[in-house]
Design a protein around this motif. Structure first.
Motif, PDB file in Angstrom:
ATOM      1  N   ARG A 151      50.428  12.004  37.956  1.00 63.07           N
ATOM      2  CA  ARG A 151      50.550  13.414  37.243  1.00 63.07           C
ATOM      3  C   ARG A 151      51.861  13.794  37.761  1.00 63.07           C
ATOM      4  NH1 ARG A 151      45.265  14.998  35.773  1.00 63.07           N
ATOM      5  NH2 ARG A 151      45.940  17.033  34.882  1.00 63.07           N
ATOM      6  N   HIS A 194      44.999  11.487  40.469  1.00 61.50           N
ATOM      7  CA  HIS A 194      46.182  12.361  39.982  1.00 61.50           C
ATOM      8  C   HIS A 194      47.381  11.796  40.296  1.00 61.50           C
ATOM      9  CE1 HIS A 194      43.384  15.453  38.547  1.00 61.50           C
ATOM     10  NE2 HIS A 194      43.083  15.660  39.748  1.00 61.50           N
ATOM     11  N   ASN A 234      45.594  27.572  43.801  1.00 60.89           N
ATOM     12  CA  ASN A 234      44.084  28.114  43.378  1.00 60.89           C
ATOM     13  C   ASN A 234      42.807  28.124  44.037  1.00 60.89           C
ATOM     14  OD1 ASN A 234      43.564  25.352  43.220  1.00 60.89           O
ATOM     15  ND2 ASN A 234      43.379  25.234  40.985  1.00 60.89           N
ATOM     16  N   GLY A 258      36.587  21.805  43.520  1.00 58.28           N
ATOM     17  CA  GLY A 258      35.126  21.713  43.371  1.00 58.28           C
ATOM     18  C   GLY A 258      35.106  20.187  42.629  1.00 58.28           C
ATOM     19  N   LYS A 283      41.347  25.888  49.981  1.00 59.75           N
ATOM     20  CA  LYS A 283      42.400  25.266  50.165  1.00 59.75           C
ATOM     21  C   LYS A 283      43.430  26.127  50.817  1.00 59.75           C
ATOM     22  CE  LYS A 283      42.390  23.099  45.618  1.00 59.75           C
ATOM     23  NZ  LYS A 283      43.222  22.953  44.000  1.00 59.75           N
TER      24      LYS A 283
HETATM   25  P1  ADP Z   1      40.622  21.215  38.953  1.00 61.23           P
HETATM   26  O1  ADP Z   1      40.813  21.612  40.432  1.00 61.23           O
HETATM   27  O2  ADP Z   1      40.082  22.455  38.396  1.00 61.23           O
HETATM   28  O3  ADP Z   1      39.276  20.136  38.977  1.00 61.23           O
HETATM   29  P2  ADP Z   1      42.469  19.142  38.118  1.00 61.23           P
HETATM   30  O4  ADP Z   1      41.582  18.069  38.825  1.00 61.23           O
HETATM   31  O5  ADP Z   1      43.049  18.985  36.813  1.00 61.23           O
HETATM   32  O6  ADP Z   1      41.696  20.633  38.349  1.00 61.23           O
HETATM   33  O7  ADP Z   1      43.873  19.334  39.363  1.00 61.23           O
HETATM   34  C1  ADP Z   1      43.437  19.089  40.490  1.00 61.23           C
HETATM   35  C2  ADP Z   1      44.439  20.273  41.196  1.00 61.23           C
HETATM   36  O8  ADP Z   1      45.885  19.699  41.105  1.00 61.23           O
HETATM   37  C3  ADP Z   1      44.214  21.642  40.818  1.00 61.23           C
HETATM   38  O9  ADP Z   1      43.257  22.615  41.303  1.00 61.23           O
HETATM   39  C4  ADP Z   1      45.424  22.200  41.362  1.00 61.23           C
HETATM   40  O10 ADP Z   1      45.556  22.520  42.762  1.00 61.23           O
HETATM   41  C5  ADP Z   1      46.663  21.052  41.014  1.00 61.23           C
HETATM   42  N1  ADP Z   1      47.177  21.165  39.488  1.00 61.23           N
HETATM   43  C6  ADP Z   1      46.498  20.965  38.609  1.00 61.23           C
HETATM   44  N2  ADP Z   1      47.513  21.201  37.551  1.00 61.23           N
HETATM   45  C7  ADP Z   1      48.616  21.404  38.029  1.00 61.23           C
HETATM   46  C8  ADP Z   1      49.611  21.816  37.296  1.00 61.23           C
HETATM   47  N3  ADP Z   1      50.147  22.073  36.019  1.00 61.23           N
HETATM   48  N4  ADP Z   1      50.822  22.148  38.368  1.00 61.23           N
HETATM   49  C9  ADP Z   1      50.523  22.258  39.689  1.00 61.23           C
HETATM   50  N5  ADP Z   1      49.257  21.879  40.088  1.00 61.23           N
HETATM   51  C10 ADP Z   1      48.467  21.617  39.501  1.00 61.23           C
END
Ligand code: ADP
Ligand code: MG
Length: 142
Positions: free
Chosen positions: A57, A54, A114, A118, A11
């Motif tokens: 969200r 998402h 982060n 994946g 990222k």
């Molecule tokens: P992952 O990447 O571990 O599969 P998710 O699919 O739940 O996690 O979320 C996609 C991406 O959205 C995350 O990697 C992160 O960059 C972002 N994200 C997830 N939860 C949050 C949050 N509470 N606040 C801000 N960004 C988030």
């Protein structure tokens, strides 16, 4: 155990910090073959399409802003049990909760920024690989 492929995105936060090479090195050390890799700057429609699941969200807008901020590396990783194994090497979504020596623990800054993406299942890995790579670029070696 079956040989699988999964999609990795390094990222913007990690690319900005010049950690793409270190992350690819960790993946090779963990037994993955990098079968395709490119650097690209995601446009808003591409990022929105990739993260469409998402859309509802509360963090969706922030996520799209972040992912389009600067270039990313998109890679296809191959090894036995690649989907689950890469989730393990990647670590929990929130770097603060990730296990020691995972990519997100070492290189992630926050739950949003982060370091890596994946795929979360084999079906989604196929869809995500197809989103970024034409079949001709990820064809198995004959
Ligand atoms: P992952 O990447 O571990 O599969 P998710 O699919 O739940 O996690 O979320 C996609 C991406 O959205 C995350 O990697 C992160 O960059 C972002 N994200 C997830 N939860 C949050 C949050 N509470 N606040 C801000 N960004 C988030
Ligand atoms: Mg996910």
């Amino acid at each position: 155990m079956a040989v699988e492929r999964t999609l990795c995105i390094i990222k913007p936060d990690a690319v900005e910090k010049k950690k793409a090479g270190a992350i690819l090195q960790m993946l090779e050390a963990a037994g993955f073959t990098i079968v395709a890799c490119k650097r690209t700057h995601l446009t808003r429609p591409v990022a929105e399409g990739f993260y469409a699941v998402h859309k509802a969200r509360p963090f969706f807008g922030e996520l799209v802003e972040f992912m389009t901020r600067s270039p990313v590396f998109v890679a296809v990783l191959e090894r036995d049990n690649a989907v689950a194994k890469y989730r393990e090497v990647m670590g929990a979504t929130d770097p603060a909760k990730a296990d020691a020596n995972t990519i997100r623990k070492l290189h992630g800054a926050s739950v949003g920024e982060n370091a890596v993406h994946g795929s979360d299942s084999l079906d989604n890995a196929r869809i995500e690989i197809g989103y970024f790579f034409p079949a001709s670029e990820v064809a198995p070696v004959a």
